[in-house]
Write a protein that holds these residues in place. Structure first.
Motif, PDB file in Angstrom:
ATOM      1  N   SER A  99       0.805  -1.224   0.000  1.00  0.00           N
ATOM      2  CA  SER A  99       0.000   0.000   0.000  1.00  0.00           C
ATOM      3  C   SER A  99       0.837   1.273   0.000  1.00  0.00           C
ATOM      4  CB  SER A  99      -0.933   0.010   1.215  1.00  0.00           C
ATOM      5  OG  SER A  99      -0.195   0.118   2.423  1.00  0.00           O
ATOM      6  N   SER A 100       0.264   2.299  -0.605  1.00  0.00           N
ATOM      7  CA  SER A 100       0.807   3.649  -0.538  1.00  0.00           C
ATOM      8  C   SER A 100      -0.366   4.612  -0.406  1.00  0.00           C
ATOM      9  CB  SER A 100       1.635   3.977  -1.784  1.00  0.00           C
ATOM     10  OG  SER A 100       0.821   4.021  -2.940  1.00  0.00           O
ATOM     11  N   TYR A 101      -0.094   5.751   0.196  1.00  0.00           N
ATOM     12  CA  TYR A 101      -1.146   6.737   0.429  1.00  0.00           C
ATOM     13  C   TYR A 101      -0.670   8.111  -0.005  1.00  0.00           C
ATOM     14  CZ  TYR A 101      -3.793   3.503   3.446  1.00  0.00           C
ATOM     15  OH  TYR A 101      -4.528   2.455   3.934  1.00  0.00           O
ATOM     16  N   SER A 102      -1.611   8.907  -0.485  1.00  0.00           N
ATOM     17  CA  SER A 102      -1.322  10.333  -0.623  1.00  0.00           C
ATOM     18  C   SER A 102      -1.390  10.948   0.774  1.00  0.00           C
ATOM     19  CB  SER A 102      -2.326  11.004  -1.563  1.00  0.00           C
ATOM     20  OG  SER A 102      -3.661  10.798  -1.113  1.00  0.00           O
ATOM     21  N   VAL A 103      -0.510  11.915   1.001  1.00  0.00           N
ATOM     22  CA  VAL A 103      -0.476  12.599   2.298  1.00  0.00           C
ATOM     23  C   VAL A 103      -0.233  14.089   2.076  1.00  0.00           C
ATOM     24  CG1 VAL A 103       0.336  10.630   3.665  1.00  0.00           C
ATOM     25  CG2 VAL A 103       2.000  12.149   2.583  1.00  0.00           C
ATOM     26  N   LEU A 104      -0.689  14.869   3.007  1.00  0.00           N
ATOM     27  CA  LEU A 104      -0.337  16.280   3.090  1.00  0.00           C
ATOM     28  C   LEU A 104       0.704  16.394   4.188  1.00  0.00           C
ATOM     29  CD1 LEU A 104      -3.935  17.768   2.794  1.00  0.00           C
ATOM     30  CD2 LEU A 104      -2.138  17.845   1.048  1.00  0.00           C
ATOM     31  N   ARG A 105       1.890  16.868   3.848  1.00  0.00           N
ATOM     32  CA  ARG A 105       3.010  16.770   4.766  1.00  0.00           C
ATOM     33  C   ARG A 105       2.835  17.585   6.042  1.00  0.00           C
ATOM     34  NH1 ARG A 105       7.854  14.472   3.181  1.00  0.00           N
ATOM     35  NH2 ARG A 105       8.377  14.806   5.364  1.00  0.00           N
ATOM     36  N   GLY A 106       2.080  18.672   5.988  1.00  0.00           N
ATOM     37  CA  GLY A 106       1.853  19.435   7.223  1.00  0.00           C
ATOM     38  C   GLY A 106       1.235  18.575   8.310  1.00  0.00           C
ATOM     39  N   PRO A 107       0.020  18.064   8.091  1.00  0.00           N
ATOM     40  CA  PRO A 107      -0.609  17.199   9.102  1.00  0.00           C
ATOM     41  C   PRO A 107       0.186  15.926   9.371  1.00  0.00           C
ATOM     42  CG  PRO A 107      -2.225  17.942   7.486  1.00  0.00           C
ATOM     43  CD  PRO A 107      -0.886  18.364   6.971  1.00  0.00           C
ATOM     44  N   PHE A 108       0.758  15.334   8.323  1.00  0.00           N
ATOM     45  CA  PHE A 108       1.469  14.067   8.506  1.00  0.00           C
ATOM     46  C   PHE A 108       2.719  14.253   9.358  1.00  0.00           C
ATOM     47  CE2 PHE A 108       4.337  10.626   7.150  1.00  0.00           C
ATOM     48  CZ  PHE A 108       3.523   9.535   7.407  1.00  0.00           C
ATOM     49  N   ASP A 109       3.498  15.297   9.088  1.00  0.00           N
ATOM     50  CA  ASP A 109       4.708  15.525   9.877  1.00  0.00           C
ATOM     51  C   ASP A 109       4.385  15.904  11.317  1.00  0.00           C
ATOM     52  OD1 ASP A 109       5.989  14.996   7.533  1.00  0.00           O
ATOM     53  OD2 ASP A 109       7.161  16.834   7.464  1.00  0.00           O
ATOM     54  N   ARG A 110       3.297  16.624  11.512  1.00  0.00           N
ATOM     55  CA  ARG A 110       2.890  16.952  12.894  1.00  0.00           C
ATOM     56  C   ARG A 110       2.530  15.683  13.652  1.00  0.00           C
ATOM     57  NH1 ARG A 110       0.816  21.570  10.290  1.00  0.00           N
ATOM     58  NH2 ARG A 110      -1.252  20.669   9.972  1.00  0.00           N
ATOM     59  N   TRP A 111       1.881  14.734  12.963  1.00  0.00           N
ATOM     60  CA  TRP A 111       1.552  13.465  13.609  1.00  0.00           C
ATOM     61  C   TRP A 111       2.820  12.704  13.990  1.00  0.00           C
ATOM     62  CZ3 TRP A 111       2.417   8.409  11.616  1.00  0.00           C
ATOM     63  CH2 TRP A 111       1.858   7.377  12.395  1.00  0.00           C
ATOM     64  N   LEU A 112       3.798  12.655  13.074  1.00  0.00           N
ATOM     65  CA  LEU A 112       5.046  11.964  13.380  1.00  0.00           C
ATOM     66  C   LEU A 112       5.760  12.587  14.572  1.00  0.00           C
ATOM     67  CD1 LEU A 112       6.690  11.227   9.897  1.00  0.00           C
ATOM     68  CD2 LEU A 112       5.830   9.550  11.528  1.00  0.00           C
ATOM     69  N   ALA A 113       5.841  13.915  14.589  1.00  0.00           N
ATOM     70  CA  ALA A 113       6.502  14.594  15.704  1.00  0.00           C
ATOM     71  C   ALA A 113       5.746  14.351  17.014  1.00  0.00           C
ATOM     72  CB  ALA A 113       6.617  16.091  15.423  1.00  0.00           C
ATOM     73  N   ALA A 114       4.424  14.302  16.935  1.00  0.00           N
ATOM     74  CA  ALA A 114       3.626  14.025  18.136  1.00  0.00           C
ATOM     75  C   ALA A 114       3.896  12.612  18.661  1.00  0.00           C
ATOM     76  CB  ALA A 114       2.139  14.197  17.823  1.00  0.00           C
ATOM     77  N   LYS A 115       4.122  11.664  17.751  1.00  0.00           N
ATOM     78  CA  LYS A 115       4.454  10.306  18.177  1.00  0.00           C
ATOM     79  C   LYS A 115       5.812  10.282  18.883  1.00  0.00           C
ATOM     80  CE  LYS A 115       2.249   7.194  17.510  1.00  0.00           C
ATOM     81  NZ  LYS A 115       1.118   6.641  18.291  1.00  0.00           N
ATOM     82  N   ALA A 116       6.759  11.089  18.390  1.00  0.00           N
ATOM     83  CA  ALA A 116       8.061  11.181  19.057  1.00  0.00           C
ATOM     84  C   ALA A 116       7.907  11.788  20.446  1.00  0.00           C
ATOM     85  CB  ALA A 116       9.025  12.014  18.216  1.00  0.00           C
TER      86      ALA A 116
END
Length: 428
Positions: A99-116
């Protein structure tokens, strides 16, 4: 004693994943991002292949701000007003392992940083790291303004235009032919309108790549990804070739959006984002030294990106290299040895992973693309000439398809076509 076990510079895919993996193991981690928040300065591409994300975040499909699962691929060779397209749709593209997904990097990167941050990393935004702290020949932290913050290991994940990698004496400034300029717009449209225009099932979407008139015949191409309630559209053009163009990249973008094949799918949309940035396109041969005493380089800062024309990858390499960087640091901290010799295992791990195996396999492809201008000005016209003759009915006596096809091929040069095919097969 150092302030932190690890400092990570850059909260993109590589940096946030590295910080998260380290923090999960109880290490003290500082994640520093110069943007106002994670993703505020990142608009690259729009698609992530999830095979590298799943091992780090098994439940990412339930948590991450994903847009649409890509189940349809389209590749177009376009002239000024014509379009030759190959389209492939398959449920196999949506299987979990593929699988692959389209993403908007603003929300996606904020989610990654929140996981960190959730894992225990300290995150600081809006701070620019200007220099590195040295202890003899070892990198011992970072300097931001008047502040010095020390760490056992510093991970540089600050993107393609990484000044810190130069300061770490691990790389020199890339050449213009190794970089591409990317411009992108996000066009807002209702969810059902996008589904109808791309004949997409609920939650599914398309990836569409273009070559030819998209960049006015220069090395590069266009891209379009369907998001849930928007379309990401943009151009990528090799920097050295762009310098010779009489048409600026912003005008190329406008012409591309107004192309007869593109304008109908954007009609009625509202522009909500516009930005540009650099992309590493030199492949394997532009990868810098990835380790030093007390330091590792990962993601786009390590030039871990590849454009194959039919496929553009970078985010999955960033996620995987960030995880591998973190694993290397954990081993080094456990051994009490953060020397270059110890951290060199990072490069070995990358070589044993798909990251450097892929880049090694396609090592010659960037030079093939750069040296084969007919891909961008020649073959789009040839394909249009052949298909126009096949599908046009005007009452004239029909000709054999072989004759219809050979005319445009001969005009371009049979020997040229054979040489390009041979070079392309060798490069791939």
């Amino acid at each position: 004693m150092a302030d932190f076990d690890a400092i990570v510079v850059g909260a993109g895919c590589a940096g946030s994943v590295a910080a998260c993996v380290l923090a999960r193991e109880g290490k003290s981690v500082l994640l520093i991002e110069r943007g106002g928040d994670a993703g505020s300065k990142n608009m690259t591409g729009g698609r992530i292949y999830t095979h590298s994300l799943r091992p780090v975040f098994p439940d990412f499909e339930d948590e991450a701000p994903l847009e649409r699962k890509i189940t349809k691929e389209k590749i177009s060779l376009i002239t000024e007003n014509e379009n030759t397209t190959i389209e492939f749709a398959s449920p196999e593209l949506g299987r979990p392992e593929n699988s692959s997904y389209s993403v908007l990097r603003g929300p996606f990167d904020r989610w990654l940083a929140a996981k960190a941050e959730e894992a225990g990393a300290e995150c600081i935004f809006g701070i620019t790291v200007e220099d590195l702290v040295w202890e003899d020949d070892r990198i011992a932290g970072v300097r931001a303004g008047e502040d010095e913050i020390t760490a056992e290991v510093t991970i540089l994940a600050d993107g393609v235009n990484s000044l810190l990698t130069e300061k770490a004496k691990l790389a020199t400034r890339p050449s213009a032919h190794q970089l591409a300029v990317s411009v992108k717009e996000t066009i807002e449209l209702p969810e059902q309108v996008i589904a109808d225009r791309f004949q997409a099932e609920a939650g599914e979407g398309s990836a569409w790549l273009f070559a030819g008139a998209a960049t006015h015949g220069h090395v590069g191409g266009g891209f379009l990804y369907t998001n849930r309630e928007s379309i990401s559209i943009g151009l990528v053009a090799t920097l050295s070739d762009l310098c010779t163009s009489k048409v600026p990249v912003y005008q190329m973008m406008e012409d591309f959006k107004n192309h007869p094949s593109v304008a109908p799918v954007l009609r009625g949309g509202k522009l909500v984002e516009y930005s540009g940035h650099l992309i590493p396109e030199g492949g394997y041969d532009m990868i810098p030294t990835l380790y030093a005493d007390g330091c590792l380089v990962t993601g786009d800062a390590g030039m871990l990106c590849i454009n194959l024309g039919y496929q553009v990858r970078g985010m999955d390499y960033a996620v995987a290299s960030g995880e591998i960087a973190a694993q290397t640091v954990l081993e080094a901290l456990e051994a009490g040895d953060v020397s270059s010799a110890r951290l060199s295992s990072y490069r070995t791990k990358l070589e044993n992973s798909f990251v450097l195996k892929d880049l090694q396999a396609y090592r010659n492809f960037p030079s093939f693309m750069e040296g084969t201008s007919r891909i961008f000005c020649g073959y789009p016209e040839m394909a249009a000439d052949i298909l126009r003759s096949m599908f046009t009915v005007d009452g004239s006596p029909v000709q054999p398809i072989k004759k219809k096809a050979m005319g445009p091929v001969k005009e371009l040069g049979m020997w040229n076509v054979l040489k390009d095919v041979r070079k392309g097969v060798k490069a791939l």
